[in-house]
Design a protein around this motif. Structure first.
Motif, mmCIF file in Angstrom:
data_model
loop_
_atom_site.group_PDB
_atom_site.id
_atom_site.type_symbol
_atom_site.label_atom_id
_atom_site.label_comp_id
_atom_site.label_asym_id
_atom_site.label_seq_id
_atom_site.Cartn_x
_atom_site.Cartn_y
_atom_site.Cartn_z
ATOM 1 N N THR A 146 -23.086 -40.697 -22.115
ATOM 2 C CA THR A 146 -24.478 -41.950 -22.219
ATOM 3 C C THR A 146 -25.385 -41.264 -22.814
ATOM 4 O O THR A 146 -25.247 -40.054 -22.232
ATOM 5 C CB THR A 146 -24.850 -43.300 -21.657
ATOM 6 N N THR A 147 -25.971 -41.823 -24.013
ATOM 7 C CA THR A 147 -27.574 -41.598 -24.110
ATOM 8 C C THR A 147 -28.258 -40.669 -23.722
ATOM 9 O O THR A 147 -28.210 -40.604 -22.187
ATOM 10 C CB THR A 147 -28.431 -42.318 -25.414
ATOM 11 N N ASN A 148 -27.971 -39.068 -23.979
ATOM 12 C CA ASN A 148 -29.219 -38.127 -23.003
ATOM 13 C C ASN A 148 -28.546 -37.357 -22.055
ATOM 14 O O ASN A 148 -29.327 -36.035 -21.687
ATOM 15 C CB ASN A 148 -30.261 -39.298 -22.708
ATOM 16 N N GLU A 149 -27.244 -37.672 -21.992
ATOM 17 C CA GLU A 149 -26.721 -36.915 -20.571
ATOM 18 C C GLU A 149 -25.780 -35.353 -21.388
ATOM 19 O O GLU A 149 -26.040 -35.349 -22.332
ATOM 20 C CB GLU A 149 -25.365 -38.236 -20.235
ATOM 21 N N GLU A 150 -26.128 -34.496 -20.525
ATOM 22 C CA GLU A 150 -25.822 -33.570 -20.724
ATOM 23 C C GLU A 150 -24.509 -33.665 -20.698
ATOM 24 O O GLU A 150 -23.567 -33.567 -19.858
ATOM 25 C CB GLU A 150 -26.178 -31.839 -19.881
ATOM 26 N N VAL A 151 -23.605 -33.053 -21.697
ATOM 27 C CA VAL A 151 -22.114 -32.703 -21.880
ATOM 28 C C VAL A 151 -22.184 -31.432 -22.524
ATOM 29 O O VAL A 151 -23.134 -30.523 -22.831
ATOM 30 C CB VAL A 151 -21.557 -32.972 -22.819
ATOM 31 N N GLU A 152 -21.127 -30.097 -22.311
ATOM 32 C CA GLU A 152 -20.461 -28.814 -22.321
ATOM 33 C C GLU A 152 -19.940 -28.415 -23.704
ATOM 34 O O GLU A 152 -18.591 -28.829 -23.825
ATOM 35 C CB GLU A 152 -19.969 -28.064 -21.194
ATOM 36 N N THR A 153 -19.968 -27.598 -24.634
ATOM 37 C CA THR A 153 -18.402 -27.555 -25.553
ATOM 38 C C THR A 153 -18.760 -25.648 -25.480
ATOM 39 O O THR A 153 -19.554 -25.350 -25.531
ATOM 40 C CB THR A 153 -18.054 -28.023 -26.335
ATOM 41 N N ALA A 154 -17.646 -25.345 -25.729
ATOM 42 C CA ALA A 154 -17.438 -23.657 -26.019
ATOM 43 C C ALA A 154 -16.784 -23.355 -27.418
ATOM 44 O O ALA A 154 -15.763 -24.512 -27.592
ATOM 45 C CB ALA A 154 -16.728 -23.400 -24.346
ATOM 46 N N GLY A 155 -16.583 -21.854 -27.725
ATOM 47 C CA GLY A 155 -15.857 -21.778 -28.654
ATOM 48 C C GLY A 155 -16.028 -19.973 -29.130
ATOM 49 O O GLY A 155 -17.555 -19.995 -28.500
#
Length: 275
Positions: A146-155
């Protein structure tokens, strides 16, 4: 009187400042090698070599998830490389595959990238190792961030808006942006659908510890990770990365459980994987 040299130095400082504001996967850091063993590099032929074009991620034996817009007209000689950290170095962990089957979602809309999800069947099963392993993905009924929660991505995508690319895998921690905000006319307006979520991290002040962070060109098809589970697929955003009103847009994976299971045969009855 200001000398010509001083003018040139001042101009260089301004240019550097403008570039550094959009620095990144945009932003982020190099990952610990093989700490994200599900990552895939989709590479296209360029002369006698192969060049990284899009990301992807392993979800099951012989199956990689990515975005439709990476290969809208078919594989066309592309290959999938797993187990890599560096695009250029000769790593013993690398495994290379031809694409046996490409399944682009039949309802993909090229005008706004709705339903931007695709499945690749590799020409043979991968050898599971510390460098190659599937990641869990969120099914129907699971809890998305949900809004403002931390998530991760990579590439291996661009780390600036000039198109500069890293050789080694980068990762970034970003924050979810409200879907209502992304539907606003000054953000994405009607192009932003219920199958999308958006996220980035933007510096709004002069004393920010972290500059703008975002996914960018070349990161497409990679995963958005929430508590160790893939919840989104890097899809699109603005014409430039790291912009305040153009967060990265991600396809919501849990909306496609029946389609994924029907193709890849991955079980669809799992507990809420976000806890």
């Amino acid at each position: 009187m200001v000398s010509e040299r001083e003018v040139l130095v001042a101009a260089a400082v301004v240019v550097f400042a403008l570039i550094s504001q959009s620095e990144g996967i945009i932003g982020g850091r190099e990952v610990v090698p093989h700490s994200r063993p599900y990552m895939a590099s989709i590479q296209k032929p360029e002369g006698e070599t192969m060049k990284h074009e899009c990301g992807g991620f392993v979800i099951a034996d012989q199956w990689v998830m990515t975005a439709v817009h990476c290969m809208p007209t078919g594989p066309e000689g592309r290959r999938v490389v797993l187990g890599l950290h560096s695009l250029s170095e000769d790593e013993e962990t690398k495994q290379t595959f031809d694409i046996l089957e490409l399944h682009n979602h039949p309802d993909f809309n090229p005008l706004n990238y709705d339903n931007d999800i695709a499945l690749i069947k590799l020409d043979h099963p991968f050898n599971s190792s510390v460098a190659v392993r599937a990641v869990e993905y969120l099914r129907s009924g699971g809890t998305n961030p949900t809004t403002n929660e931390e998530v991760e991505t990579a590439g291996w995508g661009s780390y600036d808006n000039l198109g500069s690319r890293p050789d080694k895998l980068k990762e970034v921690v970003i924050e979810m942006v409200s879907s209502n905000r992304c539907r606003r006319s000054d953000y994405f307006g009607r192009k932003f659908t219920g199958n999308m979520m958006c996220a980035h991290k933007v510096c709004d002040g002069d004393d920010c510890e972290v500059k703008n962070e975002d996914s960018c060109d070349g990161d497409s098809g990679g995963p958005l990770i929430y508590k160790g589970v893939a919840v989104g697929i890097t899809s699109n955003g603005g014409k430039k990365c790291g912009q305040l009103k153009k967060p990265g847009v991600y396809t919501i994976i849990s909306h496609y459980t029946p389609w994924i299971v029907g193709l890849a045969g991955v079980p669809d009855s799992v507990e809420d994987q976000s806890t």
